[in-house]
Design a protein around this motif. Sequence first.
Motif: not given
Lengths: 139, 139
Positions: A51-52, A54, A85-91, A113, A115-116, B85-86, B88, B110
């Motif tokens: 999910t991340l 890490t 735009n380079v993004a990890q969102i994933g909500n 941005p 999203w949404a 959320n990470v 750029q 959220w």
Amino acid sequence: MSVMDDDNFELHPQLEQDGRLIVSLGTSDWLLMNDSRFPWVVQVPRFKGATLMTSLPAEMRAGVRRESDFMVEVLQGLFNPDHINVAQIGNVVSQLHIHHVCRFTDDALWPKPIWAQTPAIPYTDVQYQERLAALRWQF
Amino acid sequence: MSVMDDDNFELHPQLEQDGRLIVSLGTSDWLLMNDSRFPWVVQVPRFKGATLMTSLPAEMRAGVRRESDFMVEVLQGLFNPDHINVAQIGNVVSQLHIHHVCRFTDDALWPKPIWAQTPAIPYTDVQYQERLAALRWQF
């Protein structure tokens, strides 16, 4: 298949629905999202339960990032965007996926941005095939 | 100051206005944004003119990513968020900066991304100092 592949990995159905596969590289599947407003590709590392960043083993994490940097250069070469735009969102879809979105100062949502916001405007079949082909020729 | 420091780097005035310095690590300045709705930290690699990760020399890029992974672990330990959320984005402030936002399934926005939504709710001075202190103790 790469040596790093996780045999238990399955692409999330929502991502499968929203995009089409451009290419599978060493660590990740790369999808072109079906939104004609901007070239928008999503990187999905093939690792079950991530999910991340890490969540990934260090070696795979480094490979994922090398692929991301390479894709940024491919997108710059193909589309000459004003920004990416380079993004990890994933909500909503928790499976790790990294958006790479070409942005233009005259695009439909700039400078917001993407999203949404307002819904995607799908490609025609011909447009989608052409854009997929243009991307696939880079690999 | 690190050996990798770019003497010509200056923090963008908008970032300086929106946050306060937590700590300067080897490659990046780390800011806590003044929004009490979620722990939100921004990493700013000290490299003049960078707008994308690919703007950075390879060695610095690796260091920026190691710091980002470390901060994700710090945020998990301190705040136990449901997700982080990470991202750029940088459509408004082009200076390369990487958002790290702790998200909770009961937070104010959220599951939407936090950008281009309702305005920040600033901390009180005491809250801001306490949160900064909690973060600084990790370094």
